[in-house]
Design an enzyme around this catalytic site. Structure first.
Site, mmCIF file in Angstrom:
data_model
loop_
_atom_site.group_PDB
_atom_site.id
_atom_site.type_symbol
_atom_site.label_atom_id
_atom_site.label_comp_id
_atom_site.label_asym_id
_atom_site.label_seq_id
_atom_site.Cartn_x
_atom_site.Cartn_y
_atom_site.Cartn_z
ATOM 1 N N HIS A 140 7.241 23.808 -30.155
ATOM 2 C CA HIS A 140 7.903 24.518 -29.054
ATOM 3 C C HIS A 140 8.014 25.996 -29.421
ATOM 4 C CE1 HIS A 140 10.780 24.197 -25.519
ATOM 5 N NE2 HIS A 140 10.857 25.475 -25.879
ATOM 6 N N HIS A 142 8.890 29.498 -30.495
ATOM 7 C CA HIS A 142 10.133 30.061 -31.008
ATOM 8 C C HIS A 142 9.837 31.053 -32.117
ATOM 9 C CE1 HIS A 142 9.267 26.916 -33.982
ATOM 10 N NE2 HIS A 142 10.046 27.586 -34.834
ATOM 11 N N GLN A 144 12.215 33.414 -35.345
ATOM 12 C CA GLN A 144 13.400 33.285 -36.183
ATOM 13 C C GLN A 144 13.944 34.663 -36.551
ATOM 14 O OE1 GLN A 144 13.265 29.942 -39.167
ATOM 15 N NE2 GLN A 144 11.083 29.949 -38.688
#
Length: 328
Positions: A140, A142, A144
């Site tokens: 998915h 994403h 950080q």
């Protein structure tokens, strides 16, 4: 085990987190980042998710009693936040609408600024790992944000080089890099009023794009709304162009470099906010691995022609823009 171990040879810290060995590969029929999973809101555009397997945390455990003498340990204090780009399981950066990308840049900026409030966070870095080739276990889309209790060695080296250049020449090193790239021209892949995207003369990755602020800005939080908007759609253009290189989701590591969290020194004169890409592909089916010389000696090597790569990527970015058409 979660701790920091000091490397006296490099004057740097190694983050140790053995619990990360237990990170799962998600089953194909379940994703904790998708709405309805019970792990995230049922409705969101972008979202901050606290990392389930952090290497740094605000309440770190006491280091194991394994150090001694020159072997120093520290608590692995800090933060590891996950930034979810979209509720769509396959919506990577180029797939987002321009408005949605604005929301992502705002969330990056807000989370970054929040983490800077802790004086123990010496450096905050926004980054993304994309693709199985760079070890991604959660497909998915994403990124950080890590808040470190030290300044990472690569950033520390950049800062030292930039400061030395400024003291010697009274010029910002990034201004000189931009000037030379614009003079030569062939390594530039995209440009806006406030940012320049290019594959640097010195890169060791075939498509190792840099996106550099033209203005004297050293932090994402210093940008105006227009600058943040430009940064967002320029990143979309660059990644969208990368995806068209081999007609596949292009793997990469991407990091945003800004100034350290140190109010006692001004970095604006000699440093500059920039984004660095490290894409591992050197051909559709070939990965650029770091061999012994590169890993053991930090002797960087690029197996491709930078100027030719820039020409091809520049064409792909233009194709992405044309295919994207009007604002989504």
């Amino acid at each position: 085990m979660a701790e920091l171990r000091y490397n006296p040879l490099l004057k740097d810290w190694t983050m140790v987190a053995s619990s990360r060995q237990n990170r799962p590969h998600m089953p194909k029929d379940y994703c904790p980042f998708c709405p309805g999973s019970g792990k995230v809101p049922d409705h969101y555009d972008v979202h901050v998710y606290h990392n389930d397997f952090p290497v740094l945390s605000p309440e770190p455990p006491t280091p194991d009693a394994v150090g001694g003498g020159i072997y120093e340990t520290r608590e692995a204090y800090g933060a590891c936040e996950v930034i979810l780009y979209s509720p769509g399981h396959h919506d990577t950066i180029p797939d987002l609408s321009r408005n949605h990308m604005n929301k992502l840049v705002d969330l990056w900026s807000q989370t970054y600024e929040s983490l800077l409030q802790d004086a123990k966070h010496e450096y905050v870095m926004i980054f993304e790992n994309r693709g199985e080739e760079v070890g991604v276990t959660m497909p998915h889309p994403h990124g950080q944000i890590y808040a470190y209790p030290f300044i990472p060695l690569k950033v520390k080296t950049e800062l030292a080089s930039c400061k030395e250049h400024y003291e010697r020449h009274h010029r910002n090193l990034f201004d000189d890099i931009i000037q030379e790239e614009k003079r030569f021209g062939e390594r530039i892949v995209a440009e806006t009023a406030h940012f320049l995207a290019f594959i640097p003369f010195f890169t060791d990755y075939p498509f190792g794009v840099y996106v550099v602020s033209k203005a004297k800005k050293t932090s994402l939080t210093q940008f105006t709304e227009q600058e943040k908007y430009e940064l967002g759609y320029l990143l979309q253009d660059v990644v969208g162009g990368m995806d068209l290189l081999y007609d596949r989701v292009f793997p990469y590591m991407m990091t945003m470099h800004g100034k350290p969290n140190n109010e006692e020194e001004s970095y604006d004169d000699f440093y500059r906010f920039h984004v660095e890409f490290y894409p591992p592909l050197r051909a559709p089916d070939k990965i650029k691995y770091n061999a012994s010389s590169e890993t053991g000696g930090w002797a960087a090597a690029n197996p491709t022609a930078v100027e030719e790569n820039a020409r091809v990527l520049r064409q792909c970015i233009e194709r992405y823009r044309n295919e994207r058409g009007e604002e989504k």
